[in-house]
Design a protein around this motif. Structure first.
Motif, PDB file in Angstrom:
ATOM      1  N   ALA A 177      13.698  -3.545   9.453  1.00  0.00           N
ATOM      2  CA  ALA A 177      14.345  -4.581   8.934  1.00  0.00           C
ATOM      3  C   ALA A 177      15.131  -5.524  10.057  1.00  0.00           C
ATOM      4  CB  ALA A 177      15.563  -4.138   8.206  1.00  0.00           C
ATOM      5  N   PRO A 178      14.211  -6.198  11.143  1.00  0.00           N
ATOM      6  CA  PRO A 178      14.529  -6.819  12.348  1.00  0.00           C
ATOM      7  C   PRO A 178      15.355  -8.130  11.606  1.00  0.00           C
ATOM      8  CG  PRO A 178      12.294  -7.030  12.196  1.00  0.00           C
ATOM      9  CD  PRO A 178      12.789  -5.723  11.154  1.00  0.00           C
ATOM     10  N   PRO A 179      16.065  -8.875  12.292  1.00  0.00           N
ATOM     11  CA  PRO A 179      16.624 -10.104  11.858  1.00  0.00           C
ATOM     12  C   PRO A 179      15.869 -10.995  11.342  1.00  0.00           C
ATOM     13  CG  PRO A 179      17.775  -9.387  14.096  1.00  0.00           C
ATOM     14  CD  PRO A 179      16.590  -8.613  13.643  1.00  0.00           C
ATOM     15  N   GLY A 180      15.777 -11.428  10.092  1.00  0.00           N
ATOM     16  CA  GLY A 180      15.005 -12.481   9.289  1.00  0.00           C
ATOM     17  C   GLY A 180      13.683 -11.958   8.856  1.00  0.00           C
ATOM     18  N   GLU A 181      13.596 -10.528   9.027  1.00  0.00           N
ATOM     19  CA  GLU A 181      12.277  -9.769   8.589  1.00  0.00           C
ATOM     20  C   GLU A 181      12.362  -8.532   7.822  1.00  0.00           C
ATOM     21  OE1 GLU A 181       9.386  -9.337  11.768  1.00  0.00           O
ATOM     22  OE2 GLU A 181       9.938 -10.714  12.835  1.00  0.00           O
ATOM     23  N   LEU A 182      11.333  -8.413   7.220  1.00  0.00           N
ATOM     24  CA  LEU A 182      11.076  -7.000   6.576  1.00  0.00           C
ATOM     25  C   LEU A 182       9.718  -6.674   6.903  1.00  0.00           C
ATOM     26  CD1 LEU A 182      12.316  -7.544   2.922  1.00  0.00           C
ATOM     27  CD2 LEU A 182      13.674  -6.818   4.724  1.00  0.00           C
ATOM     28  N   ALA A 183       9.638  -5.298   7.172  1.00  0.00           N
ATOM     29  CA  ALA A 183       8.330  -4.874   7.579  1.00  0.00           C
ATOM     30  C   ALA A 183       7.842  -3.496   6.812  1.00  0.00           C
ATOM     31  CB  ALA A 183       8.091  -4.613   9.289  1.00  0.00           C
ATOM     32  N   PHE A 184       6.699  -3.504   6.285  1.00  0.00           N
ATOM     33  CA  PHE A 184       6.180  -2.255   5.557  1.00  0.00           C
ATOM     34  C   PHE A 184       4.971  -1.713   6.000  1.00  0.00           C
ATOM     35  CE2 PHE A 184       8.189  -5.622   2.992  1.00  0.00           C
ATOM     36  CZ  PHE A 184       9.096  -4.977   2.253  1.00  0.00           C
ATOM     37  N   LEU A 185       5.042  -0.433   6.055  1.00  0.00           N
ATOM     38  CA  LEU A 185       3.870   0.277   6.939  1.00  0.00           C
ATOM     39  C   LEU A 185       2.876   0.857   5.607  1.00  0.00           C
ATOM     40  CD1 LEU A 185       2.607   1.382   9.444  1.00  0.00           C
ATOM     41  CD2 LEU A 185       3.930   3.709   8.932  1.00  0.00           C
ATOM     42  N   ILE A 186       1.779   0.160   5.763  1.00  0.00           N
ATOM     43  CA  ILE A 186       0.938   0.529   4.431  1.00  0.00           C
ATOM     44  C   ILE A 186      -0.277   1.299   5.039  1.00  0.00           C
ATOM     45  CG2 ILE A 186      -0.482  -0.800   2.833  1.00  0.00           C
ATOM     46  CD1 ILE A 186       1.403  -3.159   3.055  1.00  0.00           C
ATOM     47  N   ASP A 187      -0.994   2.047   4.030  1.00  0.00           N
ATOM     48  CA  ASP A 187      -2.142   3.080   4.392  1.00  0.00           C
ATOM     49  C   ASP A 187      -3.232   2.202   3.297  1.00  0.00           C
ATOM     50  OD1 ASP A 187      -4.000   4.713   5.107  1.00  0.00           O
ATOM     51  OD2 ASP A 187      -3.151   6.464   3.968  1.00  0.00           O
ATOM     52  N   PRO A 188      -4.123   1.486   3.940  1.00  0.00           N
ATOM     53  CA  PRO A 188      -5.146   0.619   3.189  1.00  0.00           C
ATOM     54  C   PRO A 188      -6.304   1.582   2.412  1.00  0.00           C
ATOM     55  CG  PRO A 188      -5.705   0.512   5.448  1.00  0.00           C
ATOM     56  CD  PRO A 188      -4.421   1.352   5.525  1.00  0.00           C
ATOM     57  N   VAL A 189      -5.802   2.339   1.403  1.00  0.00           N
ATOM     58  CA  VAL A 189      -6.571   3.309   0.739  1.00  0.00           C
ATOM     59  C   VAL A 189      -7.411   2.757  -0.533  1.00  0.00           C
ATOM     60  CG1 VAL A 189      -5.418   5.345   1.693  1.00  0.00           C
ATOM     61  CG2 VAL A 189      -4.551   4.523  -0.483  1.00  0.00           C
ATOM     62  N   GLY A 190      -6.843   1.750  -0.921  1.00  0.00           N
ATOM     63  CA  GLY A 190      -7.370   1.193  -2.325  1.00  0.00           C
ATOM     64  C   GLY A 190      -7.298  -0.324  -2.225  1.00  0.00           C
ATOM     65  N   GLY A 232       5.916  13.128   7.253  1.00  0.00           N
ATOM     66  CA  GLY A 232       4.381  13.681   7.431  1.00  0.00           C
ATOM     67  C   GLY A 232       3.384  12.472   6.891  1.00  0.00           C
ATOM     68  N   GLY A 233       2.510  12.082   7.805  1.00  0.00           N
ATOM     69  CA  GLY A 233       1.708  11.006   7.487  1.00  0.00           C
ATOM     70  C   GLY A 233       2.286   9.696   7.084  1.00  0.00           C
ATOM     71  N   ILE A 234       1.671   8.980   6.198  1.00  0.00           N
ATOM     72  CA  ILE A 234       2.191   7.456   5.578  1.00  0.00           C
ATOM     73  C   ILE A 234       3.742   7.932   5.317  1.00  0.00           C
ATOM     74  CG2 ILE A 234       1.583   7.893   3.320  1.00  0.00           C
ATOM     75  CD1 ILE A 234       1.733   4.701   5.745  1.00  0.00           C
ATOM     76  N   GLY A 235       4.081   8.979   4.975  1.00  0.00           N
ATOM     77  CA  GLY A 235       5.254   9.365   4.426  1.00  0.00           C
ATOM     78  C   GLY A 235       6.583   9.093   5.871  1.00  0.00           C
ATOM     79  N   ILE A 236       6.096   8.668   7.000  1.00  0.00           N
ATOM     80  CA  ILE A 236       6.746   8.539   7.999  1.00  0.00           C
ATOM     81  C   ILE A 236       7.528   6.699   7.773  1.00  0.00           C
ATOM     82  CG2 ILE A 236       5.787   9.716   9.815  1.00  0.00           C
ATOM     83  CD1 ILE A 236       5.066   6.856  11.007  1.00  0.00           C
ATOM     84  N   ALA A 237       6.744   6.147   6.789  1.00  0.00           N
ATOM     85  CA  ALA A 237       7.221   4.562   6.565  1.00  0.00           C
ATOM     86  C   ALA A 237       8.602   4.459   6.448  1.00  0.00           C
ATOM     87  CB  ALA A 237       6.519   4.396   5.308  1.00  0.00           C
TER      88      ALA A 237
END
Length: 259
Positions: free
Chosen positions: A94-107, A144-149
């Motif tokens: 959550a840097p200033p003015g932004e939101l960032a999401f870590l995504i695993d492209p599985v579907g 663990g894995g994408i759970g680090i998001a």
């Protein structure tokens, strides 16, 4: 008050209530999902800043708009263009003015989100659910894995405490660049092999990892994962059995106490 035909949101005494059609009236008592003091939930159309490859994952960065980042461990529902149902995503940064999401492209839905480009529009609902409690004396973050998001945002909120991250391969472990101070283990080494139990554990990852941590550290805070269709308790699609009890992760979790 007569509920409308379709679900809608109303604020009552600083709490969000979701009204469903009359045939589902028996469920209404479950739908107060924002306790007093929690960040305000909003549904906002935001624009994409960029997508960045992080190992096999994608970091989706969007302009914050009017959204509150909420507490670490809470999540947002991202409406992938052209897909019927939104996808639940923990806030990664959550840097200033932004939101960032870590995504695993599985579907199809997650691949659509990862294919968004600069200035594309994206509708986001959140923050939702219950996040981590931050009043801990000796935090240890475990992912663990994408759970680090959710852990990079959590780490910043706790002034970068020690962390242990586990991955299935060296390529997946490239995501550890989001937490450069963390200790990294790769399969067959498990996070529980490297984890001391004399600290306040805050963890997110696959169910077998969380069950192992729950047995070792009964005081741990665990962020569980489950498919979600609505994000506010209406569909019961995220109900999972934990410790012999069914829990709706979108409203009771995703962060739950181990014991």
């Amino acid at each position: 008050m007569v509920p409308p035909v379709a679900p809608s949101f109303v604020l009552r005494e600083s709490r969000l209530v979701v009204w469903l059609p009359a045939r589902k009236a028996r469920l209404r008592r479950h739908f107060a999902v924002i306790p007093r003091g929690q960040p305000m939930l909003r549904r906002v159309s935001v624009t994409v800043i960029a997508t960045e490859a992080v190992g096999p994952y994608t970091l989706l960065r969007v302009r914050r708009g009017g959204l509150d980042p909420g507490r670490p461990g809470q999540f947002f529902m991202l409406e992938a263009p052209g897909r019927l149902l939104p996808r639940p995503m923990s806030l990664c940064l959550a840097p200033p003015g932004e939101l960032a999401f870590l995504i695993d492209p599985v579907g199809p839905g997650t691949r659509t989100l990862c294919a968004l480009v600069h200035e594309d529009a994206l509708t986001v609902l959140g923050p939702l659910g219950n996040g981590f409690r931050l009043d801990v004396e000796r935090p240890l973050l475990v992912g663990g894995g994408i759970g680090i998001a959710p852990l990079p945002y959590l780490s910043e909120s706790l002034s970068r405490p020690p962390a242990i991250l586990g991955f299935r391969s060296a390529r997946h472990a490239e995501a550890a660049e989001l937490m450069p101070h963390a200790e990294v283990v790769i399969d067959p080494v498990l996070v529980t092999d490297a984890m001391p139990c004399d600290r306040d554990v805050l963890a997110c990852g696959p169910e077998p990892m969380l069950e192992a941590i729950r047995r070792l550290c009964t005081s741990a805070q665990l962020a569980w994962e489950a498919p979600m269709a609505c994000g506010y308790g209406a569909c019961y699609g995220c109900a999972v059995e934990i410790g012999g009890e069914l829990r709706r992760l979108c409203v009771e979790g995703p962060v739950l106490d181990a014991a």
